[in-house]
Design a protein around this motif. Structure first.
Motif, PDB file in Angstrom:
ATOM      1  N   LYS A   1       0.750  -1.202  -0.081  1.00  0.00           N
ATOM      2  CA  LYS A   1      -0.144  -0.097   0.120  1.00  0.00           C
ATOM      3  C   LYS A   1       1.052   1.208  -0.188  1.00  0.00           C
ATOM      4  CE  LYS A   1      -4.028  -1.961  -0.360  1.00  0.00           C
ATOM      5  NZ  LYS A   1      -4.890  -1.750  -1.489  1.00  0.00           N
ATOM      6  N   MET A   2       2.116   1.274   0.475  1.00  0.00           N
ATOM      7  CA  MET A   2       2.836   2.437   0.537  1.00  0.00           C
ATOM      8  C   MET A   2       3.510   2.467  -0.715  1.00  0.00           C
ATOM      9  SD  MET A   2       5.054   2.075   4.286  1.00  0.00           S
ATOM     10  CE  MET A   2       5.617   3.535   4.259  1.00  0.00           C
ATOM     11  N   PHE A   3       3.883   1.648  -1.439  1.00  0.00           N
ATOM     12  CA  PHE A   3       4.082   1.866  -2.884  1.00  0.00           C
ATOM     13  C   PHE A   3       3.045   2.385  -3.795  1.00  0.00           C
ATOM     14  CE2 PHE A   3       4.556   0.113  -7.193  1.00  0.00           C
ATOM     15  CZ  PHE A   3       5.835   0.535  -7.615  1.00  0.00           C
ATOM     16  N   THR A   4       1.797   1.564  -3.613  1.00  0.00           N
ATOM     17  CA  THR A   4       0.666   2.099  -4.507  1.00  0.00           C
ATOM     18  C   THR A   4       0.477   3.431  -4.200  1.00  0.00           C
ATOM     19  OG1 THR A   4      -0.303  -0.246  -4.155  1.00  0.00           O
ATOM     20  CG2 THR A   4      -1.560   1.621  -4.992  1.00  0.00           C
ATOM     21  N   GLY A   5       0.622   3.945  -3.151  1.00  0.00           N
ATOM     22  CA  GLY A   5       0.148   5.438  -2.651  1.00  0.00           C
ATOM     23  C   GLY A   5       1.151   6.368  -3.364  1.00  0.00           C
ATOM     24  N   LEU A   6       2.316   5.985  -3.990  1.00  0.00           N
ATOM     25  CA  LEU A   6       3.274   6.663  -4.568  1.00  0.00           C
ATOM     26  C   LEU A   6       3.143   6.329  -6.153  1.00  0.00           C
ATOM     27  CD1 LEU A   6       6.338   6.475  -2.334  1.00  0.00           C
ATOM     28  CD2 LEU A   6       4.883   8.360  -2.303  1.00  0.00           C
ATOM     29  N   ASP A   7       2.586   5.348  -6.303  1.00  0.00           N
ATOM     30  CA  ASP A   7       2.448   5.035  -7.914  1.00  0.00           C
ATOM     31  C   ASP A   7       1.343   5.851  -8.637  1.00  0.00           C
ATOM     32  OD1 ASP A   7       3.092   3.859 -10.215  1.00  0.00           O
ATOM     33  OD2 ASP A   7       1.774   1.964  -9.810  1.00  0.00           O
ATOM     34  N   SER A   8       1.713   7.149  -8.671  1.00  0.00           N
ATOM     35  CA  SER A   8       0.650   8.134  -9.290  1.00  0.00           C
ATOM     36  C   SER A   8       1.454   9.081 -10.040  1.00  0.00           C
ATOM     37  CB  SER A   8      -0.231   8.725  -8.124  1.00  0.00           C
ATOM     38  OG  SER A   8      -0.936   9.818  -8.486  1.00  0.00           O
ATOM     39  N   PHE A   9       0.789   9.147 -11.326  1.00  0.00           N
ATOM     40  CA  PHE A   9       1.560  10.169 -12.436  1.00  0.00           C
ATOM     41  C   PHE A   9       1.343  11.680 -11.876  1.00  0.00           C
ATOM     42  CE2 PHE A   9       1.144  12.900 -16.138  1.00  0.00           C
ATOM     43  CZ  PHE A   9       2.540  12.840 -16.584  1.00  0.00           C
ATOM     44  N   PRO A  10       0.200  12.117 -11.540  1.00  0.00           N
ATOM     45  CA  PRO A  10       0.070  13.291 -10.827  1.00  0.00           C
ATOM     46  C   PRO A  10       1.117  13.797  -9.695  1.00  0.00           C
ATOM     47  CG  PRO A  10      -2.294  12.342 -11.215  1.00  0.00           C
ATOM     48  CD  PRO A  10      -1.274  11.497 -11.412  1.00  0.00           C
TER      49      PRO A  10
ATOM     50  N   MET B   1       4.305  13.080  -9.373  1.00  0.00           N
ATOM     51  CA  MET B   1       5.274  13.394  -9.843  1.00  0.00           C
ATOM     52  C   MET B   1       5.595  14.939  -9.888  1.00  0.00           C
ATOM     53  SD  MET B   1       5.904  10.724 -13.038  1.00  0.00           S
ATOM     54  CE  MET B   1       7.358  11.577 -13.660  1.00  0.00           C
ATOM     55  N   ALA B   2       4.408  15.839  -9.977  1.00  0.00           N
ATOM     56  CA  ALA B   2       4.521  17.127 -10.103  1.00  0.00           C
ATOM     57  C   ALA B   2       5.039  17.623  -8.772  1.00  0.00           C
ATOM     58  CB  ALA B   2       3.185  17.803 -10.187  1.00  0.00           C
ATOM     59  N   VAL B   3       4.988  17.116  -7.725  1.00  0.00           N
ATOM     60  CA  VAL B   3       5.273  17.497  -6.492  1.00  0.00           C
ATOM     61  C   VAL B   3       6.964  17.744  -6.184  1.00  0.00           C
ATOM     62  CG1 VAL B   3       5.577  17.028  -3.785  1.00  0.00           C
ATOM     63  CG2 VAL B   3       3.506  16.561  -5.137  1.00  0.00           C
ATOM     64  N   PRO B   4       7.787  17.044  -6.881  1.00  0.00           N
ATOM     65  CA  PRO B   4       9.294  17.106  -6.660  1.00  0.00           C
ATOM     66  C   PRO B   4       9.588  18.280  -7.838  1.00  0.00           C
ATOM     67  CG  PRO B   4       8.930  14.808  -7.460  1.00  0.00           C
ATOM     68  CD  PRO B   4       7.453  15.322  -6.857  1.00  0.00           C
TER      69      PRO B   4
ATOM     70  N   PHE C   1      19.837  20.268  -6.114  1.00  0.00           N
ATOM     71  CA  PHE C   1      18.983  19.120  -6.754  1.00  0.00           C
ATOM     72  C   PHE C   1      18.886  18.283  -5.422  1.00  0.00           C
ATOM     73  CE2 PHE C   1      20.605  19.083 -11.296  1.00  0.00           C
ATOM     74  CZ  PHE C   1      19.434  19.816 -11.668  1.00  0.00           C
ATOM     75  N   LYS C   2      20.198  18.237  -4.481  1.00  0.00           N
ATOM     76  CA  LYS C   2      20.022  17.611  -3.341  1.00  0.00           C
ATOM     77  C   LYS C   2      18.940  18.096  -2.357  1.00  0.00           C
ATOM     78  CE  LYS C   2      23.141  16.783   0.948  1.00  0.00           C
ATOM     79  NZ  LYS C   2      24.319  17.140   1.347  1.00  0.00           N
TER      80      LYS C   2
ATOM     81  N   SER D   1      11.489  16.585  -1.292  1.00  0.00           N
ATOM     82  CA  SER D   1      10.478  15.717  -1.859  1.00  0.00           C
ATOM     83  C   SER D   1      10.601  14.384  -1.134  1.00  0.00           C
ATOM     84  CB  SER D   1      10.847  15.412  -3.286  1.00  0.00           C
ATOM     85  OG  SER D   1      11.292  16.719  -3.995  1.00  0.00           O
ATOM     86  N   GLY D   2      11.745  13.962  -0.760  1.00  0.00           N
ATOM     87  CA  GLY D   2      11.607  12.433  -0.106  1.00  0.00           C
ATOM     88  C   GLY D   2      10.902  12.624   1.252  1.00  0.00           C
ATOM     89  N   ALA D   3      10.936  13.798   1.842  1.00  0.00           N
ATOM     90  CA  ALA D   3       9.971  13.889   3.018  1.00  0.00           C
ATOM     91  C   ALA D   3       8.819  14.106   2.934  1.00  0.00           C
ATOM     92  CB  ALA D   3      10.622  15.224   3.870  1.00  0.00           C
ATOM     93  N   VAL D   4       8.401  14.621   1.794  1.00  0.00           N
ATOM     94  CA  VAL D   4       6.937  14.735   1.534  1.00  0.00           C
ATOM     95  C   VAL D   4       6.273  13.255   1.081  1.00  0.00           C
ATOM     96  CG1 VAL D   4       5.191  15.771  -0.027  1.00  0.00           C
ATOM     97  CG2 VAL D   4       7.017  17.112   1.041  1.00  0.00           C
ATOM     98  N   MET D   5       7.108  12.793   0.239  1.00  0.00           N
ATOM     99  CA  MET D   5       6.691  11.415  -0.405  1.00  0.00           C
ATOM    100  C   MET D   5       6.635  10.286   0.657  1.00  0.00           C
ATOM    101  SD  MET D   5       6.001  11.614  -3.510  1.00  0.00           S
ATOM    102  CE  MET D   5       6.391  12.856  -4.967  1.00  0.00           C
ATOM    103  N   LEU D   6       7.542  10.341   1.799  1.00  0.00           N
ATOM    104  CA  LEU D   6       7.318   9.475   2.754  1.00  0.00           C
ATOM    105  C   LEU D   6       6.002   9.514   3.569  1.00  0.00           C
ATOM    106  CD1 LEU D   6       8.933   7.041   4.135  1.00  0.00           C
ATOM    107  CD2 LEU D   6      10.050   8.680   5.696  1.00  0.00           C
ATOM    108  N   ILE D   7       5.737  10.837   3.750  1.00  0.00           N
ATOM    109  CA  ILE D   7       4.489  11.128   4.516  1.00  0.00           C
ATOM    110  C   ILE D   7       3.277  10.675   3.514  1.00  0.00           C
ATOM    111  CG2 ILE D   7       2.881  13.124   5.209  1.00  0.00           C
ATOM    112  CD1 ILE D   7       5.352  14.733   5.750  1.00  0.00           C
TER     113      ILE D   7
END
Length: 424
Positions: free
Chosen positions: A45-54, A56-59, A267-268, A274-280
């Motif tokens: 479910k954690m992977f599925t939550g990130l498997d979304s094309f929209p 990708m706009a966040v990072p 970039f770093k 982005s990593g912090a947001v995506m983990l949430i």
């Protein structure tokens, strides 16, 4: 399982465990002790939550904001804003509001707006006789436009978590954003005249024409991004990628204030944010799955209908709830956890989901500059080099001003929906 999930989440928050970890631990706790689900559902479910094309706009939007801050965009936008509204008493404070509005239409982030605009205007306001706590408070409250004026990362998160159109939400954010700009400008003008601040603000005002041409390429950014989205040229995700390329073009070629050697650090920084947001997002996706499985949305819906007779009373209760939630919980987490629960209830009351999304985001944006954990509060205090508590007294006026704007946005849906109605 409902009570166990909620109680464990509150406990983890209370002991200051990071937001993403708290949500994930509460979910795992619920799976282990109150369900028959295998733990394999956690990574799925954690992977599925990130498997979304929209998503990708966040990072991309986070990176674009970093590039524009470094590339000299903010200085030119501030000069242009000052040429428009900087010629009167309180002009610098009004410039802060307008500059935040324009930068918000580029960056999509309130914290980026605080640092980019505040690093220029807080020292300028202090130099012109504004108390430093007042200058920081004006900056912190104005920067919330970064998550209301499109493109907005919180609006993207609401769209993804509730299956609402990102384009419709972006269109709906324009009206409330402009209303908040007008209300904040009125606030600072009255504040400055009553207190006698900013009498010399117009001394170094630049001409509108010269400031416009100096900022022309920067001002083209929202035209290209938003015009491309609303014109159907590209999707919001593609627009975010275009924003990155355009920001690189401005910083490296047009303004030449950014070097290739600056890119690795930028970039770093964007990757870390982005990593912090995506983990949430991934943790909240797991939590939302369990919430739906437990039937909590139906329970909340039944309770709401038995407690509130009308949509207006439901909206009032939601605003009170979100006001306190926004004071303590990070905006992305609050949206991802609460939006899937509350939106179906709002729809049952006949509330447009796009309008409801704007209400949620504006309310949580208010929490970004209210004590004790408002992120804009800490960012503005850092820029102003003052303790956060020094700002508390001067925040009273902006907070009540924003509550007034929130009530208008909540109970006059056309503020949010009139543009989308025109375009349909």
């Amino acid at each position: 399982m409902n009570g166990a999930l909620a109680l464990s989440l509150i406990i983890f928050f209370a002991v200051t465990i990071p937001v993403a970890v708290s949500i994930a631990l509460a979910s795992i706790f619920g799976i282990v002790f109150f369900s028959n689900l295998p733990l394999l559902v956690v990574p799925q479910k954690m992977f599925t939550g990130l498997d979304s094309f929209p998503l990708m706009a966040v990072p991309f939007f986070i990176l674009a904001g970093n590039l524009m801050t470094k590339g000299g965009v903010s200085h030119r936008l501030v000069d242009f804003a000052k040429s428009l509204v900087g010629g009167t008493q309180g002009g610098l404070a009004s410039t802060c509001v307008v500059a935040c509005m324009v930068f918000a239409a580029i960056s999509g982030s309130s914290v980026a707006t605080t640092f980019a605009i505040g690093s220029i205007l807080i020292p300028a306001m202090v130099k012109h006789g504004y108390p430093v706590n007042m200058a920081a408070s004006i900056q912190a409250s104005s920067s919330e436009l970064g998550v209301i004026i499109p493109p907005s990362v919180p609006l993207i998160l609401f769209a993804v978590s509730t299956q609402t159109s990102i384009t419709q939400l972006f269109i709906a954010g324009i009206g409330p954003g402009l209303l908040i700009v007008c209300v904040l400008i009125l606030m600072v003008q009255i504040w400055c005249r009553v207190k006698g601040y900013g009498k010399q603000d117009g001394d170094d005002k630049k001409s509108i024409i010269s400031a416009f041409f100096r900022a022309f390429w920067a001002l083209m950014m929202p035209v290209i991004i938003l015009g491309g989205i609303y014109g159907g040229v590209f999707t919001p995700t593609e627009a975010a990628a275009v924003a990155v390329m355009y920001a690189l073009f401005l910083g490296l070629i047009v303004y030449k204030e950014m070097k290739l050697s600056d890119l690795p650090e930028l970039f770093k920084s964007a990757a870390m944010s982005s990593g912090a947001v995506m983990l949430i997002i991934s943790a909240a996706s797991l939590f939302s799955f369990l919430i739906s499985l437990s039937g909590m949305p139906n329970v909340v819906g039944a309770w709401a209908h038995s407690t509130f007779e009308h949509a207006w009373s439901f909206l009032l209760a939601i605003n009170i709830l979100l006001f306190f939630v926004g004071m303590f919980i990070e905006t992305a987490a609050a949206i991802l956890v609460l939006a899937p629960i509350l939106t179906p209830v709002a729809i049952a009351f006949g509330i447009d989901p796009v309008h409801f999304g704007i209400v949620i985001v504006v309310n949580l944006a208010l929490g970004m500059f209210t004590p004790p954990l408002g992120v804009n509060l800490f960012a503005a205090a850092q820029v102003a080099t003052i303790p956060v508590q020094n700002m508390f007294k001067s925040l009273v006026i902006p907070v009540f001003t924003m509550i007034t704007a929130l009530m208008i946005i909540t109970y006059v849906p056309q503020v949010s929906l009139f543009l989308s109605d025109l375009m349909n």
